[in-house]
Design a protein around this motif. Structure first.
Motif, mmCIF file in Angstrom:
data_model
loop_
_atom_site.group_PDB
_atom_site.id
_atom_site.type_symbol
_atom_site.label_atom_id
_atom_site.label_comp_id
_atom_site.label_asym_id
_atom_site.label_seq_id
_atom_site.Cartn_x
_atom_site.Cartn_y
_atom_site.Cartn_z
ATOM 1 N N ASN A 185 -12.922 50.019 -25.282
ATOM 2 C CA ASN A 185 -12.747 48.562 -25.281
ATOM 3 C C ASN A 185 -11.614 48.187 -24.332
ATOM 4 O O ASN A 185 -10.532 48.776 -24.379
ATOM 5 C CB ASN A 185 -12.432 48.069 -26.695
ATOM 6 C CG ASN A 185 -12.677 46.574 -26.855
ATOM 7 O OD1 ASN A 185 -12.174 45.768 -26.077
ATOM 8 N ND2 ASN A 185 -13.449 46.213 -27.852
ATOM 9 N N ILE B 84 -6.465 42.393 -36.540
ATOM 10 C CA ILE B 84 -6.025 42.141 -35.169
ATOM 11 C C ILE B 84 -5.219 40.846 -35.135
ATOM 12 O O ILE B 84 -5.513 39.904 -35.860
ATOM 13 C CB ILE B 84 -7.252 42.024 -34.237
ATOM 14 C CG1 ILE B 84 -8.020 43.350 -34.172
ATOM 15 C CG2 ILE B 84 -6.845 41.576 -32.832
ATOM 16 C CD1 ILE B 84 -9.319 43.273 -33.372
ATOM 17 N N MET C 31 -17.402 47.463 -31.230
ATOM 18 C CA MET C 31 -16.435 48.414 -30.695
ATOM 19 C C MET C 31 -15.019 47.961 -31.012
ATOM 20 O O MET C 31 -14.647 46.844 -30.734
ATOM 21 C CB MET C 31 -16.602 48.496 -29.181
ATOM 22 C CG MET C 31 -15.791 49.605 -28.529
ATOM 23 S SD MET C 31 -15.657 49.355 -26.743
ATOM 24 C CE MET C 31 -17.358 49.537 -26.264
ATOM 25 N N THR D 265 -10.767 47.904 -31.028
ATOM 26 C CA THR D 265 -9.660 47.929 -30.076
ATOM 27 C C THR D 265 -8.742 49.120 -30.312
ATOM 28 O O THR D 265 -7.814 49.336 -29.535
ATOM 29 C CB THR D 265 -8.811 46.657 -30.246
ATOM 30 O OG1 THR D 265 -8.462 46.535 -31.638
ATOM 31 C CG2 THR D 265 -9.572 45.424 -29.813
ATOM 32 N N SER E 105 -9.950 38.632 -43.138
ATOM 33 C CA SER E 105 -8.564 38.295 -42.785
ATOM 34 C C SER E 105 -7.971 37.256 -43.717
ATOM 35 O O SER E 105 -6.790 36.967 -43.645
ATOM 36 C CB SER E 105 -8.479 37.806 -41.330
ATOM 37 O OG SER E 105 -8.897 36.473 -41.203
ATOM 38 N N ASN F 82 -11.155 34.608 -37.531
ATOM 39 C CA ASN F 82 -10.709 35.958 -37.179
ATOM 40 C C ASN F 82 -10.885 36.167 -35.677
ATOM 41 O O ASN F 82 -11.807 36.842 -35.221
ATOM 42 C CB ASN F 82 -11.526 36.966 -37.986
ATOM 43 C CG ASN F 82 -10.933 38.364 -37.952
ATOM 44 O OD1 ASN F 82 -10.220 38.705 -36.995
ATOM 45 N ND2 ASN F 82 -11.210 39.165 -38.955
ATOM 46 N N TRP F 83 -9.984 35.610 -34.878
ATOM 47 C CA TRP F 83 -10.134 35.590 -33.419
ATOM 48 C C TRP F 83 -10.016 36.973 -32.796
ATOM 49 O O TRP F 83 -10.450 37.180 -31.660
ATOM 50 C CB TRP F 83 -9.130 34.621 -32.799
ATOM 51 C CG TRP F 83 -7.685 34.917 -33.105
ATOM 52 C CD1 TRP F 83 -6.952 34.401 -34.130
ATOM 53 C CD2 TRP F 83 -6.811 35.791 -32.380
ATOM 54 N NE1 TRP F 83 -5.672 34.909 -34.084
ATOM 55 C CE2 TRP F 83 -5.544 35.755 -33.031
ATOM 56 C CE3 TRP F 83 -6.952 36.602 -31.251
ATOM 57 C CZ2 TRP F 83 -4.447 36.494 -32.583
ATOM 58 C CZ3 TRP F 83 -5.864 37.343 -30.812
ATOM 59 C CH2 TRP F 83 -4.630 37.284 -31.478
ATOM 60 N N GLY F 84 -9.446 37.926 -33.512
ATOM 61 C CA GLY F 84 -9.385 39.289 -32.986
ATOM 62 C C GLY F 84 -10.776 39.836 -32.700
ATOM 63 O O GLY F 84 -10.972 40.616 -31.762
ATOM 64 N N ARG F 85 -11.756 39.403 -33.482
ATOM 65 C CA ARG F 85 -13.124 39.873 -33.269
ATOM 66 C C ARG F 85 -13.717 39.269 -31.994
ATOM 67 O O ARG F 85 -14.600 39.876 -31.385
ATOM 68 C CB ARG F 85 -13.983 39.558 -34.493
ATOM 69 C CG ARG F 85 -13.560 40.385 -35.706
ATOM 70 C CD ARG F 85 -14.311 40.039 -36.974
ATOM 71 N NE ARG F 85 -13.882 40.903 -38.069
ATOM 72 C CZ ARG F 85 -14.277 40.758 -39.333
ATOM 73 N NH1 ARG F 85 -15.107 39.781 -39.669
ATOM 74 N NH2 ARG F 85 -13.846 41.593 -40.260
ATOM 75 N N LEU G 17 -11.860 38.697 -29.255
ATOM 76 C CA LEU G 17 -11.270 39.517 -28.192
ATOM 77 C C LEU G 17 -11.884 40.915 -28.143
ATOM 78 O O LEU G 17 -12.123 41.457 -27.063
ATOM 79 C CB LEU G 17 -9.747 39.604 -28.349
ATOM 80 C CG LEU G 17 -9.029 38.541 -27.507
ATOM 81 C CD1 LEU G 17 -9.162 37.182 -28.166
ATOM 82 C CD2 LEU G 17 -7.607 38.896 -27.237
ATOM 83 N N ALA G 18 -12.145 41.494 -29.310
ATOM 84 C CA ALA G 18 -12.756 42.824 -29.339
ATOM 85 C C ALA G 18 -14.138 42.779 -28.687
ATOM 86 O O ALA G 18 -14.553 43.732 -28.020
ATOM 87 C CB ALA G 18 -12.856 43.328 -30.775
#
Lengths: 389, 389
Positions: A51, A118, A222, A224, A388, B307-310, B312-313
């Motif tokens: 990633n 994250i 995938m 991070t 989250s 869940n904004w990390g997802r 970006l991932a």
């Protein structure tokens, strides 16, 4: 040459490990682990997520492993330290520095792995005190404790081992998915007391992950943070060549990979997509992955519905060599599709067991590959709709 | 230049249509539709699924449309006639022959569309008697009846229109997804009484589908049966150039596409993934699609979890040009991620409304594109886990 199951795996000679509760997880369960290689050798190799949005600990650990020496691995659950900018990288660096200081090592030989949500900074005071506690708890009996401390949504901890003649390999894993691409975060630490050549270790790990973690695909997402690291202490005094090492690492990694699929979030079925008659292994993998990632197919399996049309619709999206009028599909041994058309009665297929076998014959060559995946269930949606919050 | 909503759309001049109950669906609801172009012109263009496992009616209809003339379209729900081998193709041929015989046309000018379960032969006696009934029911007032008869899991029928000066375009659609790749089966029939050049019609349809049906991606599953066909009767006597035709078809196709997303199986949110700052439109589309297809992200939206990390991932899995440390992400107007790191407090994001807007700024160029998708819900799993049984 035997694999063992959870609960019975010890560290190879030359290693100590521990798992403690640092207070990172609201649940109050163990969340920080240490694995230390006391040598005499300190060879290491690793594979990381592909990633492009990689977490700070991945960026750090790539540098650590680059010279082939690793003395310790520190792992935390309760926070991924991904998308955390410059502060996140400083926090990873500080974690490694603190481990090095407490254990009398160089920070540049400390791999850091993090898993969890994250986009949140880690509470560094808890990380620091957790490292102190983990260092104090280090033990040659600590393999299980470390495996437990790296769990996130895992319902069980995952360990595996391989016994050679006078040497051994042990492994621990957390996660519910795969590497490159990968789901959730997969962290794996493999240890061996074999005396190995560093290049052999690197090659063996690459070969092992290619046919194990790379061939499980629970939900195509995938991470991070994915990291698989292998440490070799040489403490057994037994030299092991590349072939034997590859076999042992493949054994342990394959065992752990199957455990990840068996514990995938919310899954009710483990599904092997076996593709045969392929013109190339890449074709077989592309077809297997296309089926494994088809949500309609995955929902059908959850419903114990042998809807083989969804398998063919997924195969049809690939660039693999095949003639649509030649495709055969079997589900749990029933040849539901023959020559691209209707085969045996789909009602003969029994999908009530957890393990499901889908066999796709492309009739285009001699190659084959199997991808393991899971079904798509109410529980998957539930677990991942409130992570989250 | 206005779009209208369901329930008020009439056929353009020169067309008749009907929808009847042929008995193909266990539910006993209408399941067979006819759309007939009485001319004076019979220009046509079409776009089909790119799935390499294509249903018999797709194989047939590609040939029909190749010469640019179509006199009638017959559509059935209750069975996809896909993966049905040589008999399936003979059945499609026989359906076209029967329509041609009843209406005094050539079978080579009759497009056939089927939707429903893959891997089952159609009950041809019911198809034949259904065609007879549909032919008898043909009417210039039949647009709504036809739109109703092509529904499968659709909860509402979908129609749209565009009014020009003395000419018009109407459209009907069934499905819960997209074209190429596509979900479930999407069937669309667009009719216009404009006088058009055949090449203009083909180019306009291609342009319209590229920015409408090609940019919705409910669940990344591509169907074996997707067909979008446009028929032009010339009955208005008004000549329309390529630009005006493209605008009109884009208007109608975009309206229908949004209706498909709004009615997607089991969805609780309609999600626009707007990607800006891209080096190319292809980059923007790749990033938008990667987010739209990420099951973890889709579950999070279902759970009203920002869940904004997802996001970006998912972005990190693409080959698009970007620097991970420059990425900005907003959710419903809240800048939750700035420069690849933590931005505004995620708890400020309100996801309780059905429409969700995710804005990804790649900071890599001037291009942009928007992909529409849905969340992944308990109802999606439920509907798709018991479809064929």
């Amino acid at each position: 040459m035997t694999s063992t199951t959870a609960g019975t795996v010890r560290l190879p000679a030359g290693f100590r490990a521990s798992g403690v509760t640092a207070g990172l997880k609201a649940s109050g369960t163990p969340d920080l682990a240490l694995v230390v290689n006391d040598g005499p050798e300190h060879h290491a190799a690793a594979v990381f997520t592909t990633n492009r949005v990689e977490a700070a600990p991945v960026t750090w650990s790539r540098q650590v492993v680059a010279d082939g020496r690793v003395d310790a691995v520190v792992l935390n659950s309760g926070g991924a330290n991904a998308c955390t900018g410059g502060q996140g990288f400083l926090d990873t660096h500080r974690t490694a520095e603190h481990v090095a200081e407490v254990l009398g090592l160089s920070a540049g030989d400390v791999v850091v792995c993090s898993t969890g949500l994250i986009g949140e900074l880690l509470p560094m005071d808890k990380i620091v005190s957790g490292v102190d506690a983990a260092a104090a708890a280090l033990s040659s009996e600590g393999h299980e404790d470390a495996a437990v401390a790296i769990k996130t949504t895992d319902t069980v901890h995952k360990v595996a081992s391989h016994a050679g003649a006078g040497w051994s390999v042990s492994g621990m894993a957390k996660g519910a998915g795969m590497l490159a691409p990968a789901l959730a975060t997969m962290l794996v630490v493999v240890t061996t007391d074999a005396v190995v050549d560093r290049e052999d270790l690197d090659a063996a790990l690459g070969a092992a992950t290619t046919v194990s973690f790379d061939r499980i695909d629970s939900d195509a997402c995938m991470s991070t943070n994915d990291t698989v690291v292998v440490l070799a202490s040489g403490a057994s005094g037994v030299s092991v060549d590349r072939a034997a090492l590859t076999e042992a690492l493949t054994d342990v990694c394959s065992d752990l990979a199957r455990q990840l699929i068996a514990d995938a979030e919310g899954a009710a079925h483990d599904i092997a997509i076996e593709v045969i008659g392929a013109a190339s292994v890449d074709d077989a993998l592309e077809v297997g992955r296309a089926v494994a990632r088809n949500n309609l197919f995955k929902c059908a399996i959850f419903g114990n519905d042998p809807n083989w049309g969804r398998v063919l619709a997924a195969v049809g999206t690939t660039r693999a060599a095949f003639d649509a009028a030649a495709l055969d599909v079997s589900m749990n041994g029933v040849a539901v599709c023959r020559s691209g058309g209707v085969g045996e009665d789909r009602s003969l297929v029994d999908l009530t067991e957890r393990e499901v076998h889908v066999l796709v014959d492309l009739h285009a060559g001699p190659e084959a590959a199997t991808i393991w995946t899971n079904d798509l269930t109410h529980d998957y949606v539930h677990e991942n709709s409130a992570y989250s919050t």
